[in-house]
Scaffold this active site. Structure first.
Site, PDB file in Angstrom:
ATOM      1  N   ALA A  55       0.868  -1.186   0.000  1.00 12.71           N
ATOM      2  CA  ALA A  55       0.000   0.000   0.000  1.00 12.71           C
ATOM      3  C   ALA A  55       0.898   1.226   0.000  1.00 12.71           C
ATOM      4  CB  ALA A  55      -0.912   0.006   1.225  1.00 12.71           C
ATOM      5  N   GLU A  56       0.624   2.174  -0.884  1.00 12.53           N
ATOM      6  CA  GLU A  56       1.569   3.275  -1.080  1.00 12.53           C
ATOM      7  C   GLU A  56       1.630   4.223   0.110  1.00 12.53           C
ATOM      8  OE1 GLU A  56      -1.117   2.769  -3.004  1.00 12.53           O
ATOM      9  OE2 GLU A  56      -1.997   4.650  -3.727  1.00 12.53           O
ATOM     10  N   ASN A  57       0.699   4.100   1.049  1.00 14.42           N
ATOM     11  CA  ASN A  57       0.830   4.911   2.259  1.00 14.42           C
ATOM     12  C   ASN A  57       1.821   4.311   3.259  1.00 14.42           C
ATOM     13  OD1 ASN A  57      -1.314   2.976   2.377  1.00 14.42           O
ATOM     14  ND2 ASN A  57      -1.947   3.811   4.341  1.00 14.42           N
TER      15      ASN A  57
END
Lengths: 226, 225, 226, 225
Positions: free
Chosen positions: B53-55
């Protein structure tokens, strides 16, 4: 702030109100967080209750209308935004369309890399993201090894408001799960870095191998309400 | 025009993409966008797929069950998620370093339009109501494989596979595969090639609902649904 | 290598000899370590005993004559070097002066940033280091906000040989004290990343908050001698 | 020509720089080069000084006592060192991010020559015997304050404070302060200013051993030794 000078460590610990007093009108302020994770809630709340205005807010998003960072816009404290994703707060598009605020959109990866660049003394770098799109219009395009890249400049701030899980009294920080997000990067990229934490421990209580933000990046520590 | 009801169409698309990943014989790292892409995770089988997840998380687990949500543990679509064994956390600069640096095997994204040369438009409809780009531009330019998950037509039946994107693009020639409820296309040497066709659909139907020119693979298959 | 396929995790675990077999003549190889800290000793040793040659070695230093990485030069396996500090191994200057090898020197900060850049998909960046010196000759100089910077390009490798303290079977890595140095950065910047570790544990045994190198960067894990 | 024996000169230089740091009323972060700079740490008093080593450590403690050395815990001069409470480790890219990004308050470095405009030559004597640059170029361009620690003259009495560097430079106009066994100079508005003079030295002596032109501070002090 005399009282805190005698506290443990090097006296970086302040109250939320003391910390917010350090912020001036017209400041460029970075604020950590992604959605509702990793926001420095107490600092944001105090900022929205302060009279500070004409702010440039550098953040991933702007919360929701009248909520979190969104309150700054509702209050009219915002002059401009540099960020990535305002779809969660339709007031942003409205204020922008009405000419009330200026907005500079950057792809999320470019946004965070530009902040890191400011933190590590890199004035500009090339990235493939946004080549051929509206967001690279009027930016320099250059080819390396046959592929086009866009030149992006560092994004620096006067103040960073970040959220960490624990600090030691020196200012070393660790984070909690996906609340980490932009916080460690913003901690490097502002003249004044204020960290809101859930807990403050003694130096040596955090594992030296696991400290994410070394203390030299942190100027002020405040304990959040939680 | 909607041969398959929308909800069912979305599930079909998600399942088809999930199957591609489930069949992988080696460990693969994928990133899932918001919408249909997120649903893909529900249908992946086997232990070779790891979700980023890019977060700032690698090894994202299923959405958190009711009552178990942790506001500080979310995916990029802001859903509360869970941990998997061996997961880890990192800041956004490292996360996008993974993406931009080519360390993500595949990204699944939604789109408004995909052009015949693989241009993708998925970040904004210029009506002044939205201002936001997210990580899509980084993802389409950085991931090794870009898989577009979208219904074949708009709600009023207009083709989304177009000659040229009419909406602002997210990336030029970045699409590698497009999965709709009616067909699967791959981009090969810059050309769109029809690889699979849904049981309900004829080639004529696909042609009538697809503005972009495409080749038909010599080995055209029926889409498993 | 069939045997290892049934091992825990995804089968990244190999013997040192199996790992070295993956390296081809003419490869560009990054090697972690600073002085004697954080070197992948077993991998280096095996490489010096292999017949692989015409190598480009990308490393901070090159050990000492006939010691560590220095042995590769003594053995005649090296074609060129990209690095930072060869004063500890006078054979390097000698071989360079005699035209036996090519050497590209970069300031230490530029060196590591160029490696990181390759790892994160940045083809080039600007830095103030080396402006006005011999090391920026023939490189582009450009001014941002009134200060001069030099353009430096990313440094990528075919193979990275790195040293970590512990791996889990997925390939997540943690390091030990100043043995960390260049290792996590090189782990991002090569097509094939081979990590030598002191201990291999099960997935979940490393704290998710303290993992320094996420497993997606690591292709092969070998257990070092120690 | 060597008024002060070399060993004693080095200690004096280290002590003078240490005193500057010890007197700091706020926490400062310093980086120490190899040679005389490393000796500075031995004379620092008070708790406000924190040492960073560019190989990846903040809060470097004293050199490890005999028998306690850990080969994997070293400073940038490859000496085995110890930990301090609250120390931490990081990779080289973060370490040089600290340096390049202006997060280090002062760096102390040795030098072969310093010019009258603050150019520093400290990385190579072009005799073909050495090939190495280290972190000096990053340090002089990145640290907030660059303090040069060097003997006033070469072993055969030649000035090291010169009109123009004859050796390859490490950085242009980067020196902020030069401490020798005979004098302390600061660079103010691009000019070299003599601030302190050793008890054994006269202004004439300093002039005779210094090729670079310099101003004399109105408040010239005797160096505390």
């Amino acid at each position: 702030m005399e009282a805190s000078k005698n506290m443990i460590g090097n006296g970086k610990i302040r109250s939320v109100d003391e910390a917010i007093l350090l912020i001036k009108d017209g400041s460029r302020i970075m604020v950590g967080g992604f959605g509702l994770a990793g926001n420095p809630d107490c600092l944001i709340d105090a900022l929205t209750k302060s009279s500070v205005r004409d702010l440039t807010i550098i953040s991933n998003d702007l919360g929701a209308p009248n909520t979190g960072l969104g309150k700054l816009l509702t209050n009219g404290q915002v002059k401009s935004l540099i960020g990535n994703y305002y779809n969660w707060n339709p007031e942003v598009a409205k204020a922008y369309n009405e000419g009330v605020i200026d907005v500079k959109l950057l792809p999320q990866g470019t946004f965070v890399e530009a902040i890191r660049a400011a933190g590590v003394g890199i004035p500009a770098f090339y990235t493939p993201a946004s080549v051929g799109t509206e967001l690279s219009k009027n930016k320099e395009i250059r080819s390396f090894n046959g592929r086009d890249y866009v030149l992006e400049e560092a994004v620096h701030a006067d103040v960073a408001l970040i959220k960490a899980y624990k600090a030691d009294a020196l200012g070393n920080l660790i984070y909690y799960k996906t609340a980490r997000n932009f916080n460690p990067v913003m901690a490097m990229a502002a003249d004044l870095v204020i960290a809101e934490v859930d807990e403050i421990v003694a130096p040596g209580d955090l594992d030296p191998e696991c400290i994410i933000t070394p203390h030299l990046f942190v100027d002020v520590i405040v304990k959040g309400g939680k | 025009m909607n041969i398959i009801p929308e909800a069912e169409a979305k599930i079909r698309i998600a399942k088809r993409i999930a199957r591609k990943f489930s069949e992988s014989s080696k460990k693969i790292i994928i990133n899932l966008g918001v919408g249909i892409p997120t649903m893909v995770a529900d249908y992946i089988e086997g232990g070779n797929v790891c979700v980023q997840a890019e977060n700032g998380m690698l090894g994202v687990g299923p959405v958190a069950p009711e009552g178990m949500a942790d506001r500080q543990l979310i995916n990029a679509g802001r859903q509360p998620v869970t941990e998997t064994r061996g997961c880890c956390y990192f800041d956004s600069s490292i996360s996008f370093g993974m993406i931009r640096g080519g360390h993500i095997d595949a990204t699944v994204i939604g789109a408004f339009e995909v052009s015949k040369t693989g241009d993708i438009a998925n970040w904004v409809i210029p009506n002044g109501k939205q201002l936001g780009v997210g990580g899509a531009m980084d993802l389409v330019s950085g991931a090794k494989e870009v898989i577009v998950a979208m219904t074949h037509t708009t709600k009023d039946g207009k083709p989304k596979l177009v000659k040229n994107c009419s909406l602002p693009v997210t990336g030029i020639g970045e699409a590698d595969m497009v999965v709709t409820e009616l067909a699967v296309f791959c981009f090969e040497d810059g050309e769109m090639v029809l690889k699979e066709i849904a049981p309900e659909a004829s080639l004529d139907l696909i042609r009538s609902l697809t503005e972009a020119e495409f080749k038909v693979d010599a080995n055209l298959k029926t889409m498993e649904v």
